[in-house]
Motif scaffolding. Structure first.
Motif, short mmCIF file in Angstrom:
data_model
loop_
_atom_site.label_atom_id
_atom_site.label_comp_id
_atom_site.label_asym_id
_atom_site.label_seq_id
_atom_site.Cartn_x
_atom_site.Cartn_y
_atom_site.Cartn_z
N ASP A 151 41.70 -8.05 79.60
CA ASP A 151 41.75 -9.28 78.81
C ASP A 151 40.44 -9.53 78.07
N VAL A 152 39.32 -9.21 78.71
CA VAL A 152 38.01 -9.35 78.05
C VAL A 152 37.94 -8.43 76.84
N PHE A 153 38.40 -7.19 76.99
CA PHE A 153 38.38 -6.24 75.87
C PHE A 153 39.31 -6.71 74.75
N LYS A 154 40.48 -7.28 75.11
CA LYS A 154 41.39 -7.77 74.08
C LYS A 154 40.80 -8.95 73.33
N ILE A 155 40.13 -9.84 74.05
CA ILE A 155 39.47 -10.98 73.39
C ILE A 155 38.40 -10.48 72.44
N GLY A 156 37.60 -9.51 72.88
CA GLY A 156 36.57 -8.96 72.00
C GLY A 156 37.15 -8.25 70.81
N TYR A 157 38.27 -7.54 71.00
CA TYR A 157 38.89 -6.81 69.90
C TYR A 157 39.46 -7.77 68.86
N TYR A 158 40.23 -8.78 69.31
CA TYR A 158 40.82 -9.71 68.37
C TYR A 158 39.77 -10.61 67.72
N SER A 159 38.67 -10.86 68.42
CA SER A 159 37.61 -11.69 67.83
C SER A 159 36.87 -10.96 66.71
N SER A 160 37.01 -9.64 66.65
CA SER A 160 36.31 -8.86 65.62
C SER A 160 36.84 -9.16 64.23
N PHE A 161 38.11 -9.57 64.12
CA PHE A 161 38.64 -9.93 62.81
C PHE A 161 39.55 -11.15 62.96
N TYR A 162 38.98 -12.22 63.54
CA TYR A 162 39.74 -13.44 63.78
C TYR A 162 40.16 -14.14 62.50
N SER A 163 39.48 -13.84 61.37
CA SER A 163 39.76 -14.56 60.13
C SER A 163 41.15 -14.25 59.57
N CYS A 164 41.70 -13.08 59.91
CA CYS A 164 43.01 -12.72 59.35
C CYS A 164 44.09 -12.65 60.44
N LEU A 165 43.81 -13.19 61.61
CA LEU A 165 44.78 -13.18 62.70
C LEU A 165 45.12 -14.61 63.10
N SER A 166 46.29 -14.74 63.70
CA SER A 166 46.67 -16.04 64.23
C SER A 166 45.84 -16.35 65.48
N ALA A 167 45.57 -17.64 65.69
CA ALA A 167 44.75 -18.04 66.84
C ALA A 167 45.43 -17.72 68.16
N ILE A 168 46.76 -17.58 68.14
CA ILE A 168 47.48 -17.29 69.38
C ILE A 168 47.12 -15.91 69.92
N LYS A 169 46.70 -15.00 69.03
CA LYS A 169 46.31 -13.66 69.47
C LYS A 169 45.10 -13.71 70.39
N ILE A 170 44.16 -14.63 70.13
CA ILE A 170 42.98 -14.76 70.98
C ILE A 170 43.25 -15.66 72.18
#
Length: 331
Positions: A14-33
């Motif tokens: 989960d920590v790795f997924k949070i770090g991965y999705y936070s790398s391009f949060y500007s083009c992703l939905s907030a639900i992904k993080i």
């Protein structure tokens, strides 16, 4: 202990997924993080609940307790299906990207983003180009199996708790046996050492096999790696089959009676054991059909056929040995 081990790796995922999705949060939905954060909280709370309450046999508020446990069970199964789907999609995308040029793959991503309403300019932003992003991506991908096993592990424990709600235990037929582990007595030490040797050897053979098959371009080296892999597994499966047969023979001379009392934990163990074996039976069956139907009959095909047949035999003897052991009364 096994649940906590899988829970720790699930939290790392989960920590790795949070770090991965936070790398391009500007083009992703907030639900992904938000999703991996909520999942990490769920893992912590559920692990603590099972650690404290796994042995409880509840006799008050039966309907509410059963409802809560079944909700927890279905949540774990939903998380399990989600993890399996994500892993399958990730593998499909990796294979697609490997077999196509970068331009075509980027064009497909652009078309897909336009269909789901994403900005076309955000396709470039969503590419994982930085080194730390690649580390996060590869990290959580390799940790998916631990999360899958955690969900199945927790589901099994919650199911046993659900079956035990309102259950009365017959203390006259329930014996508590305290095992005294003596390392150098009888064959404990020999068994542990042989098991560790097989485990370390298996890891070494697997690493050599992966390196030779993925890095080498020569067909002769790939054939040598496959031959080494099959021979090692054939030897291990033969030894395991002989040991399981020997254990079943020893049970025939045992003076203890069979335990026929109702036991939800043992019933679930047997069901999971047989269900897990069905997958190996299916893989071995289709391997045998493919080998028999194929035209080139070389050494690797013969080794593969022997491996598939021994896999069926070993799982059969092992399941018989384990099920007989589960139904034995304590000494």
């Amino acid at each position: 202990g096994g649940l906590i081990l899988f829970a720790i790796f699930s939290l790392v995922m989960d920590v790795f997924k949070i770090g991965y999705y936070s790398s391009f949060y500007s083009c992703l939905s907030a639900i992904k993080i938000i999703y991996p954060i909520v999942q990490a909280i769920f893992v912590v709370v559920q692990t603590y609940f099972l650690w404290v309450s796994a042995k409880d046999c509840i006799h008050v508020h039966l309907n509410v307790t059963r409802c809560g446990l079944m909700l927890t069970l279905t949540t774990n199964l939903a998380v399990w299906m989600s993890a399996v789907t994500d892993e399958s999609v990730h593998k499909a995308h990796s294979k697609l990207k490997k077999n196509m040029t970068e331009e075509i793959f980027r064009w497909l991503l652009k078309e897909r983003s336009q269909r789901v309403g994403m900005r076309s300019s955000s396709v470039e932003e969503c590419n994982c180009n930085s080194q730390i992003c690649q580390i996060f991506k590869n990290g959580y991908f390799w940790l998916y199996p631990f999360n899958i096993e955690y969900s199945l592990f927790a589901s099994a424990m919650v199911y046993v708790m659900w079956k035990n709600v309102g259950r009365f235990i017959d203390h006259h037929s329930h014996h508590i046996q305290r095992l005294k582990f003596r390392l150098f007595r009888r064959t404990f030490f020999v068994g542990i050492m042989l098991g560790l040797i097989i485990l370390v050897s298996g890891l070494g053979v697997l690493i050599l096999y992966e390196v030779q098959v993925n890095s080498s371009t020569e067909s002769s080296k790939k054939s040598q790696a496959l031959t080494m892999y099959y021979i090692f597994n054939i030897v291990c499966l033969s030894l395991m089959s002989l040991v399981c047969i020997g254990g079943s023979v020893i049970y025939r001379f045992d003076k203890r009676d069979m335990d026929r009392h109702k036991n939800p934990t043992r019933t679930l163990d047997v069901a999971l054991l047989m269900g897990a074996a069905l997958g190996q039976y299916a893989i071995s069956y289709y391997s045998i059909v493919a080998i028999v139907a194929s035209t080139p009959r070389d050494t690797i095909s013969a080794l593969n056929l022997t491996y598939a047949l021994l896999m069926i035999a070993q799982h059969t003897f092992q399941n018989v040995f384990i099920i007989e052991g589960l139904h034995r009364q304590p000494p």
